[in-house]
Write a protein that holds these residues in place. Structure first.
Motif, PDB file in Angstrom:
ATOM      1  N   ALA A 126     -26.823 -40.649 -63.933  1.00 38.70           N
ATOM      2  CA  ALA A 126     -27.758 -41.077 -65.087  1.00 38.70           C
ATOM      3  C   ALA A 126     -27.248 -41.733 -66.137  1.00 38.70           C
ATOM      4  CB  ALA A 126     -28.418 -39.749 -65.671  1.00 38.70           C
ATOM      5  N   ASP A 127     -28.214 -42.417 -66.878  1.00 35.21           N
ATOM      6  CA  ASP A 127     -27.768 -43.138 -68.116  1.00 35.21           C
ATOM      7  C   ASP A 127     -28.769 -42.819 -69.421  1.00 35.21           C
ATOM      8  OD1 ASP A 127     -30.291 -44.627 -67.671  1.00 35.21           O
ATOM      9  OD2 ASP A 127     -29.451 -46.710 -67.120  1.00 35.21           O
ATOM     10  N   THR A 128     -29.528 -41.824 -69.072  1.00 35.40           N
ATOM     11  CA  THR A 128     -30.519 -41.407 -70.124  1.00 35.40           C
ATOM     12  C   THR A 128     -30.640 -39.550 -70.026  1.00 35.40           C
ATOM     13  OG1 THR A 128     -31.881 -43.448 -69.765  1.00 35.40           O
ATOM     14  CG2 THR A 128     -32.887 -41.419 -71.165  1.00 35.40           C
ATOM     15  N   PHE A 129     -30.479 -38.950 -71.212  1.00 39.60           N
ATOM     16  CA  PHE A 129     -30.358 -37.729 -70.935  1.00 39.60           C
ATOM     17  C   PHE A 129     -31.413 -37.098 -72.050  1.00 39.60           C
ATOM     18  CE2 PHE A 129     -26.546 -39.273 -69.378  1.00 39.60           C
ATOM     19  CZ  PHE A 129     -26.419 -38.523 -68.314  1.00 39.60           C
ATOM     20  N   PHE A 130     -31.814 -35.829 -71.763  1.00 45.72           N
ATOM     21  CA  PHE A 130     -32.711 -34.934 -72.569  1.00 45.72           C
ATOM     22  C   PHE A 130     -31.748 -34.226 -73.614  1.00 45.72           C
ATOM     23  CE2 PHE A 130     -35.488 -31.338 -73.802  1.00 45.72           C
ATOM     24  CZ  PHE A 130     -36.450 -32.033 -74.085  1.00 45.72           C
ATOM     25  N   PRO A 131     -32.113 -34.111 -74.903  1.00 41.50           N
ATOM     26  CA  PRO A 131     -31.143 -33.613 -75.784  1.00 41.50           C
ATOM     27  C   PRO A 131     -31.003 -31.924 -75.510  1.00 41.50           C
ATOM     28  CG  PRO A 131     -33.232 -34.117 -77.016  1.00 41.50           C
ATOM     29  CD  PRO A 131     -33.289 -34.515 -75.536  1.00 41.50           C
ATOM     30  N   GLU A 132     -29.693 -31.571 -75.540  1.00 40.25           N
ATOM     31  CA  GLU A 132     -29.490 -30.191 -75.284  1.00 40.25           C
ATOM     32  C   GLU A 132     -30.278 -29.325 -76.273  1.00 40.25           C
ATOM     33  OE1 GLU A 132     -25.800 -27.089 -75.635  1.00 40.25           O
ATOM     34  OE2 GLU A 132     -25.423 -29.060 -75.691  1.00 40.25           O
ATOM     35  N   ILE A 133     -31.006 -28.073 -75.554  1.00 41.13           N
ATOM     36  CA  ILE A 133     -31.754 -27.306 -76.141  1.00 41.13           C
ATOM     37  C   ILE A 133     -30.869 -26.167 -76.886  1.00 41.13           C
ATOM     38  CG2 ILE A 133     -33.752 -25.593 -75.730  1.00 41.13           C
ATOM     39  CD1 ILE A 133     -34.651 -27.221 -73.536  1.00 41.13           C
ATOM     40  N   ASP A 134     -31.250 -26.277 -78.338  1.00 40.15           N
ATOM     41  CA  ASP A 134     -30.371 -25.153 -79.027  1.00 40.15           C
ATOM     42  C   ASP A 134     -31.290 -23.985 -79.270  1.00 40.15           C
ATOM     43  OD1 ASP A 134     -29.381 -23.782 -81.300  1.00 40.15           O
ATOM     44  OD2 ASP A 134     -29.135 -25.351 -82.734  1.00 40.15           O
ATOM     45  N   GLU A 135     -31.070 -23.075 -78.452  1.00 40.21           N
ATOM     46  CA  GLU A 135     -31.628 -21.563 -78.345  1.00 40.21           C
ATOM     47  C   GLU A 135     -31.702 -21.034 -79.713  1.00 40.21           C
ATOM     48  OE1 GLU A 135     -31.291 -19.390 -74.689  1.00 40.21           O
ATOM     49  OE2 GLU A 135     -31.373 -21.263 -73.632  1.00 40.21           O
ATOM     50  N   SER A 136     -30.784 -21.324 -80.712  1.00 32.73           N
ATOM     51  CA  SER A 136     -31.342 -20.549 -81.896  1.00 32.73           C
ATOM     52  C   SER A 136     -32.363 -21.262 -82.674  1.00 32.73           C
ATOM     53  CB  SER A 136     -29.963 -21.057 -82.991  1.00 32.73           C
ATOM     54  OG  SER A 136     -29.902 -22.399 -83.233  1.00 32.73           O
ATOM     55  N   LEU A 137     -32.832 -22.420 -82.136  1.00 41.52           N
ATOM     56  CA  LEU A 137     -34.121 -22.857 -82.813  1.00 41.52           C
ATOM     57  C   LEU A 137     -35.268 -22.779 -81.712  1.00 41.52           C
ATOM     58  CD1 LEU A 137     -32.493 -26.489 -83.829  1.00 41.52           C
ATOM     59  CD2 LEU A 137     -33.206 -24.341 -85.214  1.00 41.52           C
ATOM     60  N   TRP A 138     -35.126 -22.617 -80.550  1.00 44.00           N
ATOM     61  CA  TRP A 138     -36.147 -22.535 -79.459  1.00 44.00           C
ATOM     62  C   TRP A 138     -35.979 -21.383 -78.696  1.00 44.00           C
ATOM     63  CZ3 TRP A 138     -39.501 -26.371 -79.806  1.00 44.00           C
ATOM     64  CH2 TRP A 138     -39.300 -27.486 -80.569  1.00 44.00           C
ATOM     65  N   MET A 139     -37.108 -20.748 -78.311  1.00 38.84           N
ATOM     66  CA  MET A 139     -37.249 -19.556 -77.687  1.00 38.84           C
ATOM     67  C   MET A 139     -37.871 -19.751 -76.311  1.00 38.84           C
ATOM     68  SD  MET A 139     -38.729 -15.891 -78.688  1.00 38.84           S
ATOM     69  CE  MET A 139     -40.461 -16.688 -78.964  1.00 38.84           C
ATOM     70  N   LEU A 140     -37.230 -19.550 -75.161  1.00 40.14           N
ATOM     71  CA  LEU A 140     -37.892 -19.618 -73.945  1.00 40.14           C
ATOM     72  C   LEU A 140     -38.983 -18.524 -73.769  1.00 40.14           C
ATOM     73  CD1 LEU A 140     -38.096 -20.915 -71.124  1.00 40.14           C
ATOM     74  CD2 LEU A 140     -36.490 -19.327 -70.332  1.00 40.14           C
ATOM     75  N   SER A 141     -40.374 -19.150 -73.672  1.00 41.31           N
ATOM     76  CA  SER A 141     -41.543 -18.151 -73.641  1.00 41.31           C
ATOM     77  C   SER A 141     -42.163 -17.930 -72.166  1.00 41.31           C
ATOM     78  CB  SER A 141     -42.536 -18.757 -74.676  1.00 41.31           C
ATOM     79  OG  SER A 141     -42.948 -19.950 -74.324  1.00 41.31           O
ATOM     80  N   VAL A 142     -42.117 -19.285 -71.477  1.00 41.74           N
ATOM     81  CA  VAL A 142     -42.554 -19.148 -70.095  1.00 41.74           C
ATOM     82  C   VAL A 142     -41.547 -19.962 -69.075  1.00 41.74           C
ATOM     83  CG1 VAL A 142     -44.780 -19.795 -68.596  1.00 41.74           C
ATOM     84  CG2 VAL A 142     -44.971 -19.214 -71.125  1.00 41.74           C
ATOM     85  N   GLN A 143     -41.337 -19.285 -67.836  1.00 40.37           N
ATOM     86  CA  GLN A 143     -40.651 -19.869 -66.805  1.00 40.37           C
ATOM     87  C   GLN A 143     -41.193 -19.673 -65.334  1.00 40.37           C
ATOM     88  OE1 GLN A 143     -36.489 -18.589 -66.594  1.00 40.37           O
ATOM     89  NE2 GLN A 143     -37.018 -17.000 -67.119  1.00 40.37           N
ATOM     90  N   GLU A 144     -41.399 -20.632 -64.635  1.00 41.57           N
ATOM     91  CA  GLU A 144     -41.919 -20.504 -63.479  1.00 41.57           C
ATOM     92  C   GLU A 144     -41.312 -21.216 -62.353  1.00 41.57           C
ATOM     93  OE1 GLU A 144     -46.179 -22.177 -61.380  1.00 41.57           O
ATOM     94  OE2 GLU A 144     -46.010 -21.784 -63.204  1.00 41.57           O
ATOM     95  N   PHE A 145     -40.723 -20.724 -61.475  1.00 41.50           N
ATOM     96  CA  PHE A 145     -39.704 -21.501 -60.502  1.00 41.50           C
ATOM     97  C   PHE A 145     -40.599 -21.880 -59.428  1.00 41.50           C
ATOM     98  CE2 PHE A 145     -37.315 -21.153 -56.698  1.00 41.50           C
ATOM     99  CZ  PHE A 145     -36.030 -21.768 -56.954  1.00 41.50           C
ATOM    100  N   HIS A 146     -40.095 -22.922 -58.600  1.00 39.27           N
ATOM    101  CA  HIS A 146     -40.645 -23.761 -57.531  1.00 39.27           C
ATOM    102  C   HIS A 146     -39.431 -23.990 -56.881  1.00 39.27           C
ATOM    103  CE1 HIS A 146     -44.786 -24.064 -59.000  1.00 39.27           C
ATOM    104  NE2 HIS A 146     -43.995 -24.146 -60.126  1.00 39.27           N
ATOM    105  N   PRO A 147     -39.376 -23.519 -55.367  1.00 39.54           N
ATOM    106  CA  PRO A 147     -38.316 -23.954 -54.602  1.00 39.54           C
ATOM    107  C   PRO A 147     -38.442 -25.201 -53.977  1.00 39.54           C
ATOM    108  CG  PRO A 147     -40.078 -22.395 -53.392  1.00 39.54           C
ATOM    109  CD  PRO A 147     -40.494 -22.503 -54.796  1.00 39.54           C
ATOM    110  N   ALA A 148     -37.275 -25.864 -53.226  1.00 41.18           N
ATOM    111  CA  ALA A 148     -37.397 -26.939 -52.476  1.00 41.18           C
ATOM    112  C   ALA A 148     -38.360 -26.713 -51.399  1.00 41.18           C
ATOM    113  CB  ALA A 148     -36.087 -27.435 -52.337  1.00 41.18           C
ATOM    114  N   ASP A 149     -38.942 -27.790 -51.108  1.00 45.29           N
ATOM    115  CA  ASP A 149     -39.824 -27.636 -49.979  1.00 45.29           C
ATOM    116  C   ASP A 149     -39.938 -29.218 -49.233  1.00 45.29           C
ATOM    117  OD1 ASP A 149     -41.756 -29.099 -51.457  1.00 45.29           O
ATOM    118  OD2 ASP A 149     -42.820 -27.064 -51.880  1.00 45.29           O
ATOM    119  N   GLU A 150     -40.729 -29.243 -48.279  1.00 46.82           N
ATOM    120  CA  GLU A 150     -40.991 -30.582 -47.657  1.00 46.82           C
ATOM    121  C   GLU A 150     -41.441 -31.541 -48.516  1.00 46.82           C
ATOM    122  OE1 GLU A 150     -44.812 -28.208 -47.518  1.00 46.82           O
ATOM    123  OE2 GLU A 150     -42.797 -27.772 -46.897  1.00 46.82           O
ATOM    124  N   ARG A 151     -41.989 -31.225 -49.583  1.00 46.50           N
ATOM    125  CA  ARG A 151     -42.575 -32.374 -50.582  1.00 46.50           C
ATOM    126  C   ARG A 151     -41.427 -32.570 -51.620  1.00 46.50           C
ATOM    127  NH1 ARG A 151     -47.067 -30.356 -52.807  1.00 46.50           N
ATOM    128  NH2 ARG A 151     -47.502 -32.154 -53.816  1.00 46.50           N
TER     129      ARG A 151
END
Length: 170
Positions: A126-151
């Motif tokens: 990769a040559d472009t990156f998302f900034p690292e998320i500083d967890e002192s500033l940001w709180m994870l409020s929702v997460q939803e996992f999706h496994p690999a599949d045929e698509r």
């Protein structure tokens, strides 16, 4: 009230893409992006805008570029030259920051929320990156996992972060 949301898909190593293109194909993530951003203003850098074959339908595109002579003939596109000018155009509405890496870095201090699709892989090329998320500033409020599949070659998780102390938001 303004709500500014950064929306992205990034690998475990925060990779976003290479040569102005994504490194993966996740159809469900594309559908989610469309569902969340349709009907809203989307803020992006010039390179991100130029990576689209045409503007995304039903969204006003705010394009940030340093090039004072940059123009586009597409309607629903507004050209600005700073992140502050872009944010001024979304004073009382929901808007999305959609990239690229430099724009995310500039916009983070203004954002209220992050909608991140975490792709469970690393992309060293990769040559472009998302900034690292500083967890002192940001709180994870929702997460939803999706496994690999045929698509979807890679497993991924939708992560929603909210700013821990919105009063510090610029």
């Amino acid at each position: 009230m303004k709500t500014l949301i950064m929306i992205a898909a990034a690998a475990e190593n925060d990779a976003l893409g290479k040569d102005n293109d994504l490194l993966w194909h996740l159809p469900d993530d594309f559908k989610r992006f469309k569902r969340l951003t349709t009907g809203h203003k989307i803020i992006m850098g010039r390179k991100t805008f130029e990576s689209f074959p045409k503007p995304l339908p039903n969204r006003t595109h705010i394009i940030i570029t340093r090039d004072k002579n940059y123009t586009t003939d597409f309607k629903d596109c507004i050209i600005v030259h700073t992140i502050e000018q872009a944010i001024d155009l979304v004073a009382n509405e929901i808007a999305f920051i959609i990239g690229g890496g430099e724009i995310y870095a500039l916009a983070e201090k203004f954002a209220d929320k992050i909608e991140l699709t975490r792709v469970h892989a690393n992309f060293d090329e990769a040559d472009t990156f998302f900034p690292e998320i500083d967890e002192s500033l940001w709180m994870l409020s929702v997460q939803e996992f999706h496994p690999a599949d045929e698509r979807h070659k890679y497993a991924f998780t939708y992560l929603t972060y909210t700013r821990r102390n919105p009063s510090f938001n610029v």
